[in-house]
Design a protein around this motif. Structure first.
Motif, mmCIF file in Angstrom:
data_model
loop_
_atom_site.group_PDB
_atom_site.id
_atom_site.type_symbol
_atom_site.label_atom_id
_atom_site.label_comp_id
_atom_site.label_asym_id
_atom_site.label_seq_id
_atom_site.Cartn_x
_atom_site.Cartn_y
_atom_site.Cartn_z
ATOM 1 N N ASP A 74 40.064 46.079 -24.291
ATOM 2 C CA ASP A 74 41.188 46.559 -25.092
ATOM 3 C C ASP A 74 42.464 45.812 -24.718
ATOM 4 N N TYR B 170 38.251 54.316 -27.169
ATOM 5 C CA TYR B 170 36.833 54.056 -27.400
ATOM 6 C C TYR B 170 36.429 52.644 -26.951
ATOM 7 N N ARG B 171 37.409 51.808 -26.574
ATOM 8 C CA ARG B 171 37.093 50.470 -26.107
ATOM 9 C C ARG B 171 37.185 50.401 -24.588
ATOM 10 N N LYS C 121 43.178 51.797 -27.278
ATOM 11 C CA LYS C 121 42.077 52.475 -27.968
ATOM 12 C C LYS C 121 41.129 53.057 -26.914
#
Length: 346
Positions: free
Chosen positions: A66, A60-61, A58
């Motif tokens: 992640d 966005y992490r 991911k």
């Protein structure tokens, strides 16, 4: 729950996991969820399909967070599946995994989801008025409407003639009254639909194969809870109905209820899938919430067969020790009450 996608070869749609990048036969993307993707692949052998569950990174992490989350969730799901197999709970076999790369290779379960099997059975064995041929329905409505219109016109003309003789109604209002819309048709049709609906519910309630399937669902869920595991996302979409093997070859039949012209069947074994939200717990509260999620999902997915959900609870009761089952079902009543209050408050 993952969104079902049309089976398609996806070499160009999404970047494939490294393990499938050089597969001889292109994998097929079956479902896309918030956390991962499900592929059908012949990675192990050309004649032996398998299911690969892949959790992509991911962006966005934070990369370290992640990687830790992906590793923990892959290992947790694999451990739960292993424990289920050890406790004789019907789940897919784990072939291989790579927690760092984020994939889990599982046994391929042939057949249809229980959701599809139940809906196909209801459509073929218990058709509703809406599932009849449209021409027949239109003809019935037209004949019923014309008959009621003729009866009402006769009644209106007789009533107006009497009123004219008494001098109560002016002649110019006679034509307006006879051209009013027929308001009795809808009520007459609703009465007939209500009567037929009650008969349909009775037939569904007495459907022996459907009742047996519901009890099997409850038995499998009971075995899962007896093993100390709660699923977390119990729906009929996360249960597969694996067809029985053929008598001559011992190989599972390839025909499914979704094939065109296929005859509906409820024969086979139920296999639980998608343990991404599962956890290890023996709490009555967690077990009751699991059952409540299944009950709500069942009511929204199969509203016509909701009258058979008590059969699920009967199967569940028989799969657990009597004391445990009674405690869980008592807790289920409390969970239902909380759910109703939440629905009223909004």
């Amino acid at each position: 729950m993952a969104a079902q996608l049309p089976p398609t070869h996806v070499a160009a749609s999404f970047p494939l996991p490294h393990v499938l990048a050089h597969a001889a036969i292109a994998p097929t993307l079956l479902a896309q969820g918030a956390e991962g993707r499900l592929y059908k692949t012949n990675h192990l052998h050309p004649s032996r399909p398998a299911a690969l569950k892949y959790r992509p990174s991911k962006p966005y992490r934070h990369p370290i967070l992640d990687a830790r989350l992906t590793r923990a969730r892959i290992l947790a799901e694999a451990r739960i599946l292993y424990r289920c197999r050890r406790e004789a709970v019907p789940v897919p076999l784990v072939f291989a995994l790579d927690e760092a790369a984020g994939w889990l290779l599982l046994e391929w379960i042939s057949g249809d989801p229980v959701r599809v099997a139940i809906n196909t059975w209801l459509a073929q064995k218990h058709p509703t008025a809406s599932s009849r041929p449209r021409a027949a329905v239109a003809q019935k409505v037209a004949s019923l409407g014309s008959r009621i219109s003729e009866e009402q016109e006769d009644d209106d003309s007789t009533h107006q003639q009497k009123q004219q003789q008494q001098g109560d109604v002016p002649k110019h209002q006679v034509r307006e009254n006879t051209n009013q819309d027929d308001k009795g048709t809808t009520g007459k049709w609703s009465d007939e639909e209500t009567e037929n609906g009650g008969e349909a519910r009775r037939r569904i309630r007495e459907d022996a194969p459907l009742k047996a399937l519901m009890r099997n669902v409850g038995t499998v869920v009971g075995k899962l809870h007896r093993a100390g595991i709660v699923h977390g996302d119990l729906t009929t979409s996360n249960m597969m109905l694996r067809p029985p093997p053929t008598a001559d070859s011992g190989i599972e039949t390839a025909e499914t209820a979704t094939d065109s012209g296929a005859k509906a069947s409820l024969d086979g074994d139920i296999v639980l899938i998608d343990f991404g939200l599962s956890s290890q717990s023996s709490s009555d509260e967690d077990r009751a919430v699991d059952l409540y999620v299944l009950e709500r999902a069942f009511g929204s997915t199969h509203p016509r067969a909701e009258v058979l959900f008590p059969e699920v609870l009967e199967g569940y009761r028989g799969a657990l020790p009597a004391k445990q089952a009674t405690s869980v079902l008592r807790k289920l009543e409390d969970v239902r009450m909380r759910g109703r209050k939440r629905s009223m408050v909004g």
